[in-house]
Scaffold this motif. Structure first.
Motif, PDB file in Angstrom:
ATOM      1  N   ASN A  26       0.860  -1.166   0.000  1.00 35.97           N
ATOM      2  CA  ASN A  26       0.000   0.000   0.000  1.00 35.97           C
ATOM      3  C   ASN A  26       0.903   1.224   0.000  1.00 35.97           C
ATOM      4  O   ASN A  26       2.116   1.092   0.099  1.00 35.97           O
ATOM      5  CB  ASN A  26      -0.931  -0.012   1.205  1.00 35.97           C
ATOM      6  CG  ASN A  26      -2.159   0.851   0.977  1.00 35.97           C
ATOM      7  OD1 ASN A  26      -2.422   1.283  -0.144  1.00 35.97           O
ATOM      8  ND2 ASN A  26      -2.908   1.112   2.013  1.00 35.97           N
ATOM      9  N   GLY A  27       0.339   2.388  -0.111  1.00 40.51           N
ATOM     10  CA  GLY A  27       1.121   3.609  -0.069  1.00 40.51           C
ATOM     11  C   GLY A  27       2.159   3.668  -1.174  1.00 40.51           C
ATOM     12  O   GLY A  27       1.902   3.287  -2.316  1.00 40.51           O
ATOM     13  N   ARG A  28       3.340   4.131  -0.840  1.00 41.98           N
ATOM     14  CA  ARG A  28       4.420   4.297  -1.826  1.00 41.98           C
ATOM     15  C   ARG A  28       4.840   2.947  -2.420  1.00 41.98           C
ATOM     16  O   ARG A  28       5.181   2.854  -3.597  1.00 41.98           O
ATOM     17  CB  ARG A  28       5.605   5.009  -1.180  1.00 41.98           C
ATOM     18  CG  ARG A  28       6.671   5.386  -2.160  1.00 41.98           C
ATOM     19  CD  ARG A  28       6.177   6.481  -3.121  1.00 41.98           C
ATOM     20  NE  ARG A  28       7.066   6.509  -4.277  1.00 41.98           N
ATOM     21  CZ  ARG A  28       6.669   6.579  -5.536  1.00 41.98           C
ATOM     22  NH1 ARG A  28       5.405   6.687  -5.834  1.00 41.98           N
ATOM     23  NH2 ARG A  28       7.533   6.581  -6.507  1.00 41.98           N
ATOM     24  N   LYS A  29       4.830   1.891  -1.609  1.00 43.67           N
ATOM     25  CA  LYS A  29       5.185   0.558  -2.126  1.00 43.67           C
ATOM     26  C   LYS A  29       4.239   0.148  -3.253  1.00 43.67           C
ATOM     27  O   LYS A  29       4.673  -0.352  -4.284  1.00 43.67           O
ATOM     28  CB  LYS A  29       5.104  -0.499  -1.014  1.00 43.67           C
ATOM     29  CG  LYS A  29       6.238  -0.488  -0.032  1.00 43.67           C
ATOM     30  CD  LYS A  29       6.008  -1.632   0.961  1.00 43.67           C
ATOM     31  CE  LYS A  29       7.029  -1.676   2.043  1.00 43.67           C
ATOM     32  NZ  LYS A  29       6.759  -2.778   3.005  1.00 43.67           N
ATOM     33  N   ASP A  80       4.674   0.944   5.059  1.00 40.49           N
ATOM     34  CA  ASP A  80       5.137   1.569   3.824  1.00 40.49           C
ATOM     35  C   ASP A  80       6.639   1.813   3.918  1.00 40.49           C
ATOM     36  O   ASP A  80       7.267   1.596   4.956  1.00 40.49           O
ATOM     37  CB  ASP A  80       4.377   2.885   3.598  1.00 40.49           C
ATOM     38  CG  ASP A  80       4.360   3.304   2.136  1.00 40.49           C
ATOM     39  OD1 ASP A  80       4.964   2.606   1.289  1.00 40.49           O
ATOM     40  OD2 ASP A  80       3.747   4.337   1.835  1.00 40.49           O
ATOM     41  N   GLU A  81       7.188   2.292   2.818  1.00 40.74           N
ATOM     42  CA  GLU A  81       8.612   2.612   2.777  1.00 40.74           C
ATOM     43  C   GLU A  81       8.972   3.560   3.906  1.00 40.74           C
ATOM     44  O   GLU A  81       8.229   4.496   4.203  1.00 40.74           O
ATOM     45  CB  GLU A  81       8.964   3.291   1.455  1.00 40.74           C
ATOM     46  CG  GLU A  81       8.966   2.383   0.295  1.00 40.74           C
ATOM     47  CD  GLU A  81       9.411   3.102  -0.962  1.00 40.74           C
ATOM     48  OE1 GLU A  81       9.493   4.347  -0.975  1.00 40.74           O
ATOM     49  OE2 GLU A  81       9.674   2.398  -1.943  1.00 40.74           O
ATOM     50  N   ARG A  85      -3.958   1.445   7.186  1.00 40.92           N
ATOM     51  CA  ARG A  85      -3.056   1.147   6.080  1.00 40.92           C
ATOM     52  C   ARG A  85      -3.800   0.699   4.821  1.00 40.92           C
ATOM     53  O   ARG A  85      -3.201   0.329   3.831  1.00 40.92           O
ATOM     54  CB  ARG A  85      -2.056   0.059   6.485  1.00 40.92           C
ATOM     55  CG  ARG A  85      -1.129   0.480   7.592  1.00 40.92           C
ATOM     56  CD  ARG A  85      -0.177   1.541   7.053  1.00 40.92           C
ATOM     57  NE  ARG A  85       0.789   1.918   8.055  1.00 40.92           N
ATOM     58  CZ  ARG A  85       0.858   3.128   8.572  1.00 40.92           C
ATOM     59  NH1 ARG A  85       0.034   4.049   8.191  1.00 40.92           N
ATOM     60  NH2 ARG A  85       1.756   3.429   9.461  1.00 40.92           N
TER      61      ARG A  85
END
Length: 183
Positions: free
Chosen positions: A28-31, A98-99, A120
């Motif tokens: 999720n997010g940047r990944k 996330d990262e 998340r």
């Protein structure tokens, strides 16, 4: 259409190069954005055309709908705790982060399983409005138009609650999400 399941950039690039769709569960997010961008660039390398972000990619998420957020949370909270416990034993807490986030950070160690998974974007649990908003939000942010929504076979959810959740998903959430994404 054929699809490949992966949570790595290499897996998404391989899928794109083979003309397969990409499905993922955890990132999720940047990944997640990096997976989708890698897929997009790999498709451009094959076709010469940059597809829209999220094209031919799908996200798998757990869904449970109840009349109110409070009721959905009350019913689903024990399931989230079990889910997090199993996944962290097998994969580690980092699979949900996330990262740049450290699984040893006390804020993650002290969050409830439900809050961590919900915040998340791994759980679409709540009232029809809440679940619709999560679908629309992630669809817009990541360009996702293909979803794999799963429920849970767990004693914490009665067959009546499961049936009601499915009906609310089909009768309220999905039509509202479609309308919001078309407009």
């Amino acid at each position: 259409p054929m699809w490949a399941t992966s949570e790595t950039i290499e897996g998404f690039v391989n899928a794109a190069e083979a003309g397969l769709g990409g499905i993922t569960l955890f990132p999720n997010g940047r990944k997640l954005m990096k997976l989708l961008e890698a897929y997009q660039e790999a498709r451009r390398g094959v076709t010469g055309v940059l597809p829209p972000l999220g094209a031919n990619c799908a996200l798998a998420r757990k869904v449970f709908v109840a009349p109110t957020d409070e009721e959905a949370r009350r019913i689903y909270k024990p399931i989230a705790e079990k889910r997090l416990e199993v996944y962290t034993k097998v994969r580690g807490l980092g699979v949900f982060l996330d990262e740049g986030e450290d699984e040893n950070d006390p804020k993650f160690q002290n969050m409830s399983a439900f809050d961590l998974l919900f915040d998340r974007g791994h759980l679409f649990v709540g009232s029809p409005e809440t679940v619709t908003n999560k679908i629309v939000e992630m669809s817009k942010e990541f360009g996702i138009r293909h979803w794999l929504f799963g429920g849970d076979a767990d004693a914490a959810i009665t067959s009546e609650d499961s049936q009601r959740s499915l009906e609310m998903m089909g009768n309220e959430v999905l039509p509202a999400a479609r309308e919001a994404l078309v407009n």
